[in-house]
Design a protein around this motif. Structure first.
Motif, PDB file in Angstrom:
ATOM      1  N   PRO A   1       0.906  -1.200   0.206  1.00 52.99           N
ATOM      2  CA  PRO A   1       0.012   0.133  -0.062  1.00 52.99           C
ATOM      3  C   PRO A   1       1.117   1.288   0.020  1.00 52.99           C
ATOM      4  CG  PRO A   1      -0.130  -0.843   2.171  1.00 52.99           C
ATOM      5  CD  PRO A   1       0.643  -2.093   1.143  1.00 52.99           C
ATOM      6  N   HIS A   2       2.116   1.201   0.329  1.00 58.10           N
ATOM      7  CA  HIS A   2       3.176   2.262   0.377  1.00 58.10           C
ATOM      8  C   HIS A   2       3.908   2.111  -0.891  1.00 58.10           C
ATOM      9  CE1 HIS A   2       1.575   2.784   4.348  1.00 58.10           C
ATOM     10  NE2 HIS A   2       1.928   1.740   4.497  1.00 58.10           N
ATOM     11  N   GLY A   3       3.932   1.189  -1.802  1.00 65.65           N
ATOM     12  CA  GLY A   3       4.760   1.115  -2.784  1.00 65.65           C
ATOM     13  C   GLY A   3       3.873   1.884  -4.132  1.00 65.65           C
ATOM     14  N   GLU A   4       4.925   1.963  -5.183  1.00 66.09           N
ATOM     15  CA  GLU A   4       4.570   2.698  -6.490  1.00 66.09           C
ATOM     16  C   GLU A   4       4.526   1.480  -7.435  1.00 66.09           C
ATOM     17  OE1 GLU A   4       6.221   5.828  -9.407  1.00 66.09           O
ATOM     18  OE2 GLU A   4       7.146   5.755  -7.771  1.00 66.09           O
ATOM     19  N   MET A   5       3.232   1.235  -8.080  1.00 66.53           N
ATOM     20  CA  MET A   5       3.560   0.528  -9.529  1.00 66.53           C
ATOM     21  C   MET A   5       4.098   1.147 -10.567  1.00 66.53           C
ATOM     22  SD  MET A   5      -0.159  -1.589  -9.147  1.00 66.53           S
ATOM     23  CE  MET A   5       0.401  -2.732 -10.407  1.00 66.53           C
ATOM     24  N   ARG A   6       4.836   0.704 -11.686  1.00 65.21           N
ATOM     25  CA  ARG A   6       4.857   1.214 -12.553  1.00 65.21           C
ATOM     26  C   ARG A   6       4.731   0.687 -13.924  1.00 65.21           C
ATOM     27  NH1 ARG A   6      10.970   4.274 -11.827  1.00 65.21           N
ATOM     28  NH2 ARG A   6      10.409   5.580 -10.183  1.00 65.21           N
ATOM     29  N   ALA A   7       4.228   1.616 -14.891  1.00 60.06           N
ATOM     30  CA  ALA A   7       3.947   0.869 -16.211  1.00 60.06           C
ATOM     31  C   ALA A   7       4.572   1.586 -17.306  1.00 60.06           C
ATOM     32  CB  ALA A   7       2.396   0.933 -16.349  1.00 60.06           C
ATOM     33  N   TYR A   8       4.946   0.609 -18.448  1.00 53.43           N
ATOM     34  CA  TYR A   8       5.712   1.259 -19.426  1.00 53.43           C
ATOM     35  C   TYR A   8       4.952   0.560 -20.677  1.00 53.43           C
ATOM     36  CZ  TYR A   8       9.343   1.340 -15.873  1.00 53.43           C
ATOM     37  OH  TYR A   8      10.069   1.589 -14.417  1.00 53.43           O
ATOM     38  N   GLY A   9       4.995   1.669 -21.578  1.00 55.45           N
ATOM     39  CA  GLY A   9       4.468   1.428 -23.173  1.00 55.45           C
ATOM     40  C   GLY A   9       3.605   2.438 -23.493  1.00 55.45           C
TER      41      GLY A   9
END
Length: 389
Positions: free
Chosen positions: A54-62
Motif C-alpha cells: 500500500p506504500h509502494g509505487e506500481m510502474r507501467a511502460y508502453g
C-alpha cells in the motif's frame, strides 16, 4: 511477423531509478493491501499473508503509459533488454507484494517483486518464456522445475515464471533477514501461491500453442520445449517452430513441429531446411520424408534429421546436441556418479535409424490429421519473427 519495439537508449544514459525497497510496517496488510493502479484485473490486493504494497509505487511502460519502453530498458532490464525486444515486448508493469505477517513482533522484510510483460503475440510471449527457462541450455540441467500456474509455469530458487496468452510473469522473492538457504526454502513456499493466483487472473487461453500440442508427450523432458522464432535447426530465414527435447535412458533426440498458413509455406520451409544442411538431402520417397545432416557448431559432429511435410505442417526428428543423460547426471553435484577415466567408452545418445523412422511415422500421422482440419496456428503468422529493431 512480430512487431519490433523502440530501441533502448545508449548505455551511458541513465533513467530514473526504481523506488527503493522499504521494509513493510507492522500490520501493513490489515487494510487489505494497496489498490492496483495498472492491470487491475491481474493484480490481486491480498494473496495469503502477502498484499500489494500500500506504500509502494506500481510502474507501467508502453504506449499511452507514464513510462516508455526506452525507460524500462534503462531502469529495469539493463543488458537484457534486447532479449525482451526480440520477442515483441510492447508493455511492462511492475508491482511489489509485501509480507503482512509479523515475525517475533517485528514486521517481515520479505517481499515479492513482480514484473508483468506483455508481448505483441502469444507465440512471442511463449518463446520468451521458454528462453527464460532453457536459455539455449540442456533441459536436464535446468535450474527450475515445473509449476502449475497460468498456462505454464516454472519455479526456481527465489524466482518463478508464468506464461499465459500474450503475458509472462516474473516473480522474485527478496528478504534481507534470510540466508541463501533460508531464502530458497521460503521462496518455495511463498512464490507458488502468488504465481498461481496471478496466473489465474491473466487474460488468454491456457491451451498450449498448436505446435506444442503436436509434440509427442512420451519421453518429453519436463520443461523441455523451446519455441524458436527465427532460426530453426540453426538455419536462417525459417521462421518460428517448436523444438521438444526427449530422453529414454541414455538415448536423446529432438522433435520439430512448425505450422504455416498454407501448404506452400510449409513446402518453402522444408526447402529452406534441406538447403541449410550439409551435402544433398536423401529422399525417402516411400515414406515421403527427407534425411538431412546438420552441423550446429564446428566442434560438433553432424546431426541427422528426418523431415516431412503434411499439408501446412512440417515435422522432423533428429539427434540432440546435448550428451547422454548418464554423463550429464554424473556431472551434477552430489550425483554420486563415478568419474569416467580417459579411454572409457562414452555412451552414444543418438537413436538408431529404425527408431527415428518409427517415431516420425507416428508424428506424420498426427500432422496429417491436424492438417486435414486446415486450422491456422496463432504462431503461423510469425514465420520470420521475432524481428530486431
Amino acid at each position: 511477423m512480430l512487431l519490433a519495439v523502440a530501441g533502448c537508449r545508449k548505455s551511458e544514459e541513465k533513467g530514473e531509478a526504481p523506488p527503493p525497497v522499504v521494509p513493510a510496517r507492522p500490520g501493513v496488510c490489515d487494510g487489505g493491501g494497496g489498490e492496483p493502479t495498472y492491470d487491475q484485473g491481474v493484480f490481486a490486493r491480498l494473496i495469503g499473508d502477502y498484499c500489494l504494497d500500500p506504500h509502494g509505487e506500481m510502474r507501467a511502460y508502453g504506449m499511452t503509459l507514464p513510462g516508455n519502453l526506452d525507460d524500462v530498458c534503462v531502469e529495469l532490464f539493463n543488458g537484457e533488454c534486447e532479449v525482451y525486444k526480440r520477442y515483441g515486448l510492447d508493455r511492462v508493469t511492475t508491482a511489489r507484494y509485501v509480507d503482512g505477517a509479523a515475525r517475533g513482533g517485528q514486521a517481515s522484510t520479505a517481499s515479492v517483486a513482480v514484473t508483468l510483460s506483455r508481448f505483441s503475440r502469444t507465440s512471442g510471449a511463449y518463446g520468451f518464456f521458454t528462453k527464460r527457462i532453457l536459455s539455449d541450455g540442456d533441459p536436464l540441467q535446468a535450474s527450475v522445475k515445473p509449476l502449475d500456474a497460468g498456462a505454464a509455469g516454472a519455479l526456481g530458487g527465489g524466482i518463478a515464471y508464468v506464461w499465459r496468452g500474450q503475458h509472462v510473469l516474473e516473480l522474485t522473492y527478496v528478504s534481507e533477514d534470510e540466508s541463501p538457504d533460508q531464502l530458497r526454502a521460503s521462496s518455495a513456499e511463498v512464490l507458488p501461491a502468488i504465481a498461481r493466483e496471478l496466473g489465474e487472473r491473466l487474460p488468454g487461453s491456457k491451451e498450449p500453442l498448436a505446435e506444442v500440442q503436436l509434440l509427442p508427450q512420451e519421453h518429453l523432458i519436463p520443461l523441455g520445449v523451446h519455441y524458436e522464432g527465427e532460426r530453426l535447426l540453426g538455419v536462417g530465414g525459417t521462421g518460428a517452430g517448436a523444438l521438444g527435447h526427449y530422453r529414454d535412458g541414455d538415448r536423446r533426440w529432438r522433435v520439430l513441429v512448425a505450422i504455416r498458413e498454407d501448404e506452400q509455406g510449409a513446402s518453402d520451409l522444408l526447402n529452406t531446411l534441406s538447403r541449410g544442411g550439409q551435402g544433398w538431402p536423401t529422399p525417402f520417397k516411400q515414406r515421403r520424408m527427407l534425411r538431412v545432416r546438420f552441423a550446429p557448431e564446428e566442434d560438433q559432429k553432424p546431426r541427422v534429421w528426418y523431415l516431412a511435410r503434411r499439408g501446412n505442417v512440417l515435422v522432423g526428428l533428429g539427434d540432440d546436441v546435448f550428451p547422454a543423460p548418464s554423463l550429464v547426471e554424473a556431472a551434477l553435484p552430489d550425483s554420486g556418479g563415478a568419474p569416467r577415466e580417459p579411454g572409457d567408452e562414452l555412451p552414444d545418445p543418438d537413436l538408431e535409424e529404425h527408431a527415428k523412422l518409427r517415431i516420425l511415422s507416428e508424428l506424420t500421422l498426427a500432422a496429417e490429421r491436424y492438417a486435414a482440419r486446415k486450422p491456422v496456428a496463432e504462431g503461423a503468422q510469425d514465420q520470420v519473427a521475432p524481428t530486431h529493431p
